[in-house]
Design an enzyme around this catalytic site. Structure first.
Site, PDB file in Angstrom:
ATOM      1  N   ASP A   1     -10.101   3.447   2.194  1.00  0.00           N
ATOM      2  CA  ASP A   1     -10.259   2.788   3.508  1.00  0.00           C
ATOM      3  C   ASP A   1     -10.912   3.729   4.519  1.00  0.00           C
ATOM      4  O   ASP A   1     -11.847   3.348   5.232  1.00  0.00           O
ATOM      5  CB  ASP A   1      -8.895   2.364   4.069  1.00  0.00           C
ATOM      6  CG  ASP A   1      -8.318   1.167   3.337  1.00  0.00           C
ATOM      7  OD1 ASP A   1      -9.105   0.336   2.851  1.00  0.00           O
ATOM      8  OD2 ASP A   1      -7.080   1.065   3.256  1.00  0.00           O
TER       9      ASP A   1
ATOM     10  N   LYS B   1       0.796  -1.239   0.000  1.00  0.00           N
ATOM     11  CA  LYS B   1       0.000   0.000   0.000  1.00  0.00           C
ATOM     12  C   LYS B   1       0.828   1.289   0.000  1.00  0.00           C
ATOM     13  O   LYS B   1       0.377   2.315  -0.505  1.00  0.00           O
ATOM     14  CB  LYS B   1      -0.921   0.027   1.230  1.00  0.00           C
ATOM     15  CG  LYS B   1      -2.134  -0.861   1.103  1.00  0.00           C
ATOM     16  CD  LYS B   1      -2.994  -0.711   2.342  1.00  0.00           C
ATOM     17  CE  LYS B   1      -4.334  -1.367   2.158  1.00  0.00           C
ATOM     18  NZ  LYS B   1      -5.242  -1.091   3.278  1.00  0.00           N
TER      19      LYS B   1
END
Ligand code: ATR
Length: 279
Positions: free
Chosen positions: A102, A66
């Site tokens: 997220d 990520k």
């Protein structure tokens, strides 16, 4: 012709994303496909170049890529930059643009529980890793008035507080023990650490002895669906929220960015719960 989407991570064999997205494509009669690609750290750059070469329309990024993936993209949006991680990439006419869904996915699932009360809540975040950065960033952008961060390593919490405060939020950093002593001051307590995740299901991220019965207790973990932390909080009368909503939320937001269609979130949740053995 159908388009191709994917996930870059390592490992990915237990990922719930392929079934969740492929089911949503079918429900909307879209001839697309989502595939999980197991990519080693040393192969990340080649994998991203492969995505360009194959003209894959969009992809998700998960552990451990990520942060690293950002340097191979053409553009990273502001919120993902603040969070310091990308979980969703859109291939826009050959340009790879990184986003982080997220935090927003979490915010949407949280608001289902708190409604507008969130604007007045005093919040404790436990942990200072990637998940905490996403949660902290959206809550400060939303305008939560008071955010405290408790972490095993206090210095990491201080860095987070300095880098991710994008509103007028009052921020304080403390140890987990300090937070536990005054837990009754918090309206919302969020565990972003992996403490309590399967197989270590007997662990608690913080002592709940001083929990107020009218508080909201949230755990980003979804395996198990109800961690010991949530079980204890529920037994004391608190309202609880597990990590399924965040997982579905981040996926649904990625889906919208890729396709322009809004997926049925409750159907997505059903598919996820089936995979987790819940109902
Ligand atoms: P993620 O991206 O999922 O947030 P991470 O970046 O590795 O994962 O962050 C994990 C967080 O959980 C950190 O806040 C970590 O605390 P440290 O900063 O002190 O490492 C916390 N954490 C993980 N295992 C823990 C444990 N056994 N006890 C307390 N905190 C723990």
């Amino acid at each position: 012709m159908g388009k191709l989407f994917g996930l870059l991570g390592n490992p990915v064999s237990h990922s719930m994303s392929p079934r969740m997205h492929n089911d949503a494509f079918r429900s909307l009669n879209l001839d697309h496909h989502y595939h999980a690609f197991d990519v080693k750290v040393s192969n990340l750059e080649s994998a991203v170049n492969g995505i360009r070469a194959l003209d894959i329309t969009g992809f998700n990024v998960t552990i451990p890529h990520k942060v690293e993936v950002m340097k191979y993209l053409d553009e990273v949006d502001e919120e993902a930059k603040l969070i310091g991680a990308v979980n969703t990439v859109v291939n826009k006419d050959g340009r790879l643009i990184g986003y982080n869904t997220d935090g927003e996915g979490y915010l949407q699932s949280l608001q289902k529980i708190t409604g507008e009360q969130l604007q007045h809540m005093k919040v404790l975040i436990i942990g200072a890793g990637g998940a905490a950065r996403a949660v902290f960033t959206v809550l400060s952008r939303y305008g939560v008035p008071e955010l405290h961060i408790a972490n095993r390593t206090k210095e990491k919490a201080a860095i987070l507080a300095n880098e991710c405060n994008c509103g007028n939020t009052n921020v304080m950093v403390c140890s987990v023990e300090e937070a536990a002593m005054c837990l009754d001051i918090y309206d919302l307590i969020i565990n972003t650490t992996s403490v309590g995740m399967s197989p270590n299901i007997d662990q608690l991220p913080i002592d709940l002895g001083n929990l107020r019965v009218d508080s909201v207790v949230s755990d980003l973990i979804y395996n198990p669906l109800k961690t010991k932390f949530l079980q204890e909080a529920e037994a004391k009368g608190a309202t609880i929220l597990n990590g399924v909503g965040m997982f579905v939320g981040q996926g649904a937001l990625a889906f919208e960015k890729w396709t322009g269609h809004s997926p049925d979130r409750s159907k997505m949740e059903k598919v996820v719960l089936q995979q987790l053995g819940g109902s």
